[in-house]
Design a protein around this motif. Structure first.
Motif, PDB file in Angstrom:
ATOM      1  N   LEU A 153     -56.400 -31.933 -36.497  1.00  0.00           N
ATOM      2  CA  LEU A 153     -57.851 -31.814 -36.484  1.00  0.00           C
ATOM      3  C   LEU A 153     -58.380 -31.644 -37.905  1.00  0.00           C
ATOM      4  CD1 LEU A 153     -60.117 -31.543 -34.371  1.00  0.00           C
ATOM      5  CD2 LEU A 153     -59.841 -29.082 -34.494  1.00  0.00           C
ATOM      6  N   TYR A 154     -57.689 -30.825 -38.613  1.00  0.00           N
ATOM      7  CA  TYR A 154     -57.942 -30.508 -40.003  1.00  0.00           C
ATOM      8  C   TYR A 154     -57.980 -31.781 -40.847  1.00  0.00           C
ATOM      9  CZ  TYR A 154     -57.001 -26.794 -43.439  1.00  0.00           C
ATOM     10  OH  TYR A 154     -57.054 -25.865 -44.424  1.00  0.00           O
ATOM     11  N   SER A 155     -56.964 -32.579 -40.679  1.00  0.00           N
ATOM     12  CA  SER A 155     -56.865 -33.787 -41.496  1.00  0.00           C
ATOM     13  C   SER A 155     -57.894 -34.823 -41.057  1.00  0.00           C
ATOM     14  CB  SER A 155     -55.466 -34.378 -41.410  1.00  0.00           C
ATOM     15  OG  SER A 155     -55.253 -34.881 -40.124  1.00  0.00           O
ATOM     16  N   TRP A 156     -58.349 -34.652 -39.846  1.00  0.00           N
ATOM     17  CA  TRP A 156     -59.369 -35.581 -39.358  1.00  0.00           C
ATOM     18  C   TRP A 156     -60.721 -35.206 -39.983  1.00  0.00           C
ATOM     19  CZ3 TRP A 156     -63.362 -34.413 -35.639  1.00  0.00           C
ATOM     20  CH2 TRP A 156     -64.078 -35.554 -35.221  1.00  0.00           C
ATOM     21  N   ILE A 157     -60.947 -33.888 -40.087  1.00  0.00           N
ATOM     22  CA  ILE A 157     -62.195 -33.431 -40.689  1.00  0.00           C
ATOM     23  C   ILE A 157     -62.197 -33.702 -42.194  1.00  0.00           C
ATOM     24  CG2 ILE A 157     -63.570 -31.372 -41.229  1.00  0.00           C
ATOM     25  CD1 ILE A 157     -62.748 -30.239 -38.573  1.00  0.00           C
ATOM     26  N   ASP A 158     -61.074 -33.449 -42.819  1.00  0.00           N
ATOM     27  CA  ASP A 158     -60.992 -33.622 -44.270  1.00  0.00           C
ATOM     28  C   ASP A 158     -59.795 -34.499 -44.612  1.00  0.00           C
ATOM     29  OD1 ASP A 158     -60.924 -33.517 -46.953  1.00  0.00           O
ATOM     30  OD2 ASP A 158     -60.822 -31.323 -47.116  1.00  0.00           O
ATOM     31  N   PRO A 159     -59.998 -35.811 -44.699  1.00  0.00           N
ATOM     32  CA  PRO A 159     -58.876 -36.749 -44.865  1.00  0.00           C
ATOM     33  C   PRO A 159     -58.038 -36.490 -46.110  1.00  0.00           C
ATOM     34  CG  PRO A 159     -60.906 -37.906 -44.354  1.00  0.00           C
ATOM     35  CD  PRO A 159     -61.282 -36.486 -44.618  1.00  0.00           C
ATOM     36  N   ARG A 160     -58.593 -35.765 -47.094  1.00  0.00           N
ATOM     37  CA  ARG A 160     -57.805 -35.539 -48.316  1.00  0.00           C
ATOM     38  C   ARG A 160     -56.520 -34.766 -48.018  1.00  0.00           C
ATOM     39  NH1 ARG A 160     -62.143 -32.455 -51.607  1.00  0.00           N
ATOM     40  NH2 ARG A 160     -62.459 -31.736 -49.504  1.00  0.00           N
ATOM     41  N   ILE A 161     -56.569 -33.972 -46.992  1.00  0.00           N
ATOM     42  CA  ILE A 161     -55.445 -33.097 -46.683  1.00  0.00           C
ATOM     43  C   ILE A 161     -54.156 -33.865 -46.376  1.00  0.00           C
ATOM     44  CG2 ILE A 161     -54.618 -31.471 -44.909  1.00  0.00           C
ATOM     45  CD1 ILE A 161     -57.583 -30.437 -45.006  1.00  0.00           C
ATOM     46  N   ARG A 162     -54.330 -35.008 -45.718  1.00  0.00           N
ATOM     47  CA  ARG A 162     -53.168 -35.816 -45.323  1.00  0.00           C
ATOM     48  C   ARG A 162     -52.252 -36.163 -46.489  1.00  0.00           C
ATOM     49  NH1 ARG A 162     -56.226 -40.494 -42.369  1.00  0.00           N
ATOM     50  NH2 ARG A 162     -57.872 -39.053 -41.852  1.00  0.00           N
ATOM     51  N   TYR A 163     -52.856 -36.307 -47.677  1.00  0.00           N
ATOM     52  CA  TYR A 163     -52.056 -36.838 -48.774  1.00  0.00           C
ATOM     53  C   TYR A 163     -51.434 -35.756 -49.621  1.00  0.00           C
ATOM     54  CZ  TYR A 163     -54.550 -40.783 -47.001  1.00  0.00           C
ATOM     55  OH  TYR A 163     -55.037 -41.707 -46.148  1.00  0.00           O
ATOM     56  N   ARG A 164     -51.638 -34.500 -49.222  1.00  0.00           N
ATOM     57  CA  ARG A 164     -51.058 -33.436 -50.033  1.00  0.00           C
ATOM     58  C   ARG A 164     -49.578 -33.339 -49.802  1.00  0.00           C
ATOM     59  NH1 ARG A 164     -55.531 -28.893 -49.190  1.00  0.00           N
ATOM     60  NH2 ARG A 164     -57.130 -29.833 -50.503  1.00  0.00           N
TER      61      ARG A 164
END
Lengths: 523, 334
Positions: free
Chosen positions: B323-334
């Protein structure tokens, strides 16, 4: 706006709970008794259970051949209407009640009785009580019952290998409730969840950890009974929550009232307190195989160092009497001539010195982790004893485990000293002295590992002597030796309390700790 | 997003496997032989040995573990030593009871906690803010046990408006279908019972909601304050936008990320708190199911019960991450 929203949420909740309060339990029926207790049952197969919580329920599902009196352990008719005992006390012939049916509709008769005894005797399952009350299983050297046979449809004959004085009292124990042989066969190893007897109530449903529901047996043989339409055994582990449940009317009868709450219930107009006749003992066992405790003088010294009355005043709110014997006074054979070890620290120190422990020593003192009728708060009692012992230079380190581990390790003799207790099963002295302090029962209930040949001979002789006066003499003598050897510090005989709504009538707390609810009704 | 999701799910597997090892070892480290406990204290040595063998408890630990895993893979949670019933079948009513309680508690915690946090942030340093945060501070530090008993004392005993224990009125029991009583009573059209179930839910769910509610309120407040201080909000406020618009249209989504994390974590922790709440309120949930199993050394129930709860915990965390990564896509690439 948002603030309004929040206030609205709170108000809504308050209004909701108030509104819902109006609809409370209007559908409750008045002849359903909810019995609140501290724990759930383990099994409802009467023959395999050993815990009180299971027996409380099975006692209402099954009947025994003979039964105890309503408030005592005198023998009276139940499934057997009469019985003849031969002069040599080796043959018992029972005449059975006719027209009784099991809850599954099958007939109760002599064959059913024989079938139940065959099942227990076989020792295929772990029929602990059968083994301990009747000296083992079929083929064992000490087995008391040689044969059980049906003479006709309603006559059963027991032949014994040797006379057993408490034979009828043993048969009346709820664990020897007669079960439907058809149901046992049908349910196999799941029988414990599908019990079928002839008792006043039929099993309906078991929600594990929560409730066991029984309903009225409409065809019960006792004319006009039972009065209640349903009994629900509800487990509420926390004592305070259980008390709250009682005082809000959610449960009608409450088991295991803490001594400190008795006055509170008595103070409420619509509630009453029942006191169970004391047939128990709470004690500090001294492991006679461990270090300084091997020495009789040390054990006697420790006996002198405990102020029992102070313990009773502090933790039992006076709902107990100090103990001097392993037997409670209500049991025939109780030796009232024994002089209790007085609370005398100087005497204790002197004895320790005499034993060669003038500088004291260190030992473990195990405290029970669970409240029991004879010991409402093991940890606090242990602390009080610890403080007493410190005064004579004995450094007691308190230890505790969860209940199953506690019993397991204590049974194996790993405790130096340990708090424990016992509630009598059948009102016989044998059920205290032999079960708890005979050399035969080391590794079983003789946690103190006390072994005395003299006591053993007396107890075995008393077991097979039919003459009650003679038995009393033997038990009194055994208590003298036990008192002298001091394998225990007998602490108290408590009077366990139950709380109930005042509309609960006809309830008589039974000394054995499990109650038949046949005669209970609502005012 | 898809590859991230798959990757994230794959990462759960070793965690679950690790879980099984830990749970298995802990359970077997509990002293006391289950055979002994089952047969009672007075059982003979032979009977105990026989039963130990029958239960496979005499086998080496790694063999027992492998057997356990083999069964797990096929969805077999084992059989209760005590009731001889399939655990997968037996655990459901308890699990449903816990889920119902936790769900209601979480809704309460989120609704009240988030709103309190938002209002506190907007009216920073006002009486509302101070009061709310004092309550939040008390809320995180209050022992559930004590709170539960106080609730019982006040609402059940003194006011007599709510029941003090259990899920339903035992004199008028709910007939279980799904074992979610809120749903079951509605399906059966038993409004009287539905009301009863709601009344039973109020006290325990509030007790259970207290800690997450307080934490959510505090996190929402501080996160919201950060966002409210940012330039774009200041611009919006300067332009005279209404509070409702500023918060719900501009600020909330950005302030939500840490809040969602905390909601996920708290939902997991709720399951732990549920054990205490279930004890005080005699709530027949999975916490008590496991607790009673510990008392009887019912190894399969203990390990499968803990595993089920742990799996739910891990799943919730997984969902939060996604859900987190959906709200803030930047998170996926960390």
């Amino acid at each position: 706006m948002l603030r309004k929203g929040l206030i609205a949420t709170f108000s809504l909740l308050l209004v909701l709970s108030m509104a819902l309060a109006g609809c409370s339990s209007s559908s409750s029926s008045d002849d359903i008794l909810v019995y609140g207790r501290g724990a759930d049952s383990k099994s409802l197969d009467a023959a395999v259970v050993t815990d009180g919580e299971s027996i409380k329920v099975t006692k209402n599902i099954y009947d025994t051949l003979v039964d105890y009196g309503d408030d005592n352990t005198d023998i009276q008719a139940a499934l057997a209407t009469k019985w003849d005992v031969s002069d040599d006390a080796l043959t018992y012939t029972f005449t059975l009640r006719e027209g009784v049916k099991f809850h599954d509709g099958t007939d109760f008769n002599a064959d059913a009785v024989v079938s139940n005894f065959k099942r227990w005797m076989s020792g295929d399952g772990e029929y602990y009580y059968y083994k301990s009350m009747f000296g083992g299983f079929e083929g064992d050297a000490g087995h008391v019952i040689k044969e059980v046979k049906a003479l006709d449809t309603y006559q059963v004959q027991f032949t014994l290998t040797r006379p057993q004085a408490p034979f009828l009292k043993n048969l009346a124990m709820p664990v020897f409730g007669i079960a439907s042989p058809t149901a046992i066969e049908k349910h196999g190893d799941k029988y414990g969840e599908n019990p079928v007897g002839t008792g006043p109530f039929k099993f309906v449903e078991w929600k594990r950890g929560d409730t066991i529901t029984l309903e009225k047996n409409e065809d019960y043989w006792m004319e006009g009974y039972p009065k209640l339409s349903k009994v629900i055994f509800q487990s509420i582990p926390d004592n305070q929550s259980r008390l709250n449940a009682l005082l809000t009317g959610a449960i009608d009868l409450m088991d295991g009232v803490s001594p400190s709450d008795v006055a509170k219930i008595e103070g409420e107009a619509d509630y009453q307190v029942f006191t169970r006749p004391s047939m128990n003992v709470g004690y500090l066992g001294l492991n006679v195989e461990k270090g300084p405790l091997k020495n009789k003088l040390v054990r006697q010294a420790l006996n002198h160092a405990v102020d029992k009355q102070a313990i009773i005043d502090a933790f039992y709110e006076g709902q107990a009497e100090p103990a001097k014997n392993p037997l409670p006074p209500i049991i025939a054979g109780y030796n009232d001539d024994i002089d209790p070890y007085p609370y005398d620290l100087e005497k204790a120190k002197k004895l320790l010195k005499q034993a060669g422990y003038g500088d004291g020593f260190t030992m473990e003192l195990w405290a029970m982790p669970v409240p029991r009728p004879y010991m409402p708060d093991g940890k606090k009692v242990a602390e009080a004893i610890q403080a007493s012992f410190a005064k004579i230079g004995v450094n007691a380190r308190i230890k505790s485990y969860d209940w199953a581990t506690y019993l397991d390790l204590a049974r194996k003799g790993e405790a130096d000293s340990f708090l424990l207790g016992w509630t009598g099963d059948n009102g016989d002295a044998d059920n205290f002295l032999y079960v708890l302090l005979d050399k035969d029962t080391i590794d079983s209930n003789n946690y103190a590992r006390y072994s005395s040949d003299k006591v053993h001979d007396l107890l075995i002789k008393a077991q097979s002597t039919p003459d009650e006066a003679e038995r009393t003499k033997l038990y009194k003598e055994a208590q003298e030796i036990i008192h002298e050897d001091a394998p225990w510090i007998p602490l108290v005989h408590s009077k366990p309390a139950l709380g109930a709504h005042s509309k609960v009538q006809g309830f008589t707390p039974h000394p054995t700790g499990s109650d038949k609810l046949t005669k209970v009704y609502f005012k | 997003m898809l590859s991230y999701t798959i990757r994230r799910i794959m990462m759960v597997l070793p965690v679950l496997l690790g879980m099984t090892v830990i749970v298995f070892l802990i359970v077997h480290a509990i002293p006391g032989n289950p055979a002994q406990v089952m047969l009672g204290q007075q059982a003979s040595k032979e009977a105990i040995e026989q039963l130990t063998k029958q239960l496979g408890l005499d086998l080496p630990l790694h063999i027992q573990y492998l057997d356990y895993i083999k069964n797990l893979v096929t969805g077999d949670l084992g059989v209760s030593l005590h009731t001889k019933k399939e655990i997968a079948e037996e655990i459901w009513p308890y699990l449903a009871a816990t889920m119902e309680l936790s769900f209601v508690a979480m809704i309460i915690a989120i609704v009240i906690g988030m709103n309190a946090g938002i209002i506190s942030a907007w009216f920073q340093n006002t009486w509302f803010d101070y009061t709310a945060m004092i309550f939040a501070l008390i809320g995180v530090s209050i022992p559930i046990f004590w709170l539960g008993l106080m609730e019982q004392w006040f609402f059940a005993l003194q006011l007599d408006i709510l029941p003090s224990y259990g899920r339903d009125n035992v004199r008028n029991p709910v007939e279980a279908i799904t074992h979610f009583y809120l749903i079951d009573t509605l399906i059966q059209g038993r409004i009287d019972q539905f009301v009863d179930v709601v009344r039973h839910l109020i006290l325990p769910s509030f007790a259970l909601a207290t800690i997450p509610m307080a934490i959510i309120a505090r996190i929402t407040r501080s996160s919201m304050l950060d966002v409210l201080r940012s330039d774009y909000i200041r611009t919006a406020r300067a332009k005279g936008a209404k509070m409702k618009v500023v918060i719900y249209k501009h600020a909330l989504k950005n302030a939500l990320i840490p809040v969602i994390t905390i909601i996920g974590l708290q939902t997991g922790l709720l399951l732990g708190g549920a054990i205490l709440t279930e004890t005080i309120f005699s709530w027949p949930g999975v916490g008590r199911y496991i607790y009673e199993a510990i008392g009887t050394r019912d190894f399969p129930v203990i390990q499968s019960g803990i595993l089920v709860v742990a799996t739910i915990f891990i799943t919730i965390n997984l969902l939060v991450d996604l859900l987190y990564s959906w709200i803030d896509p930047r998170i996926r690439y960390r």
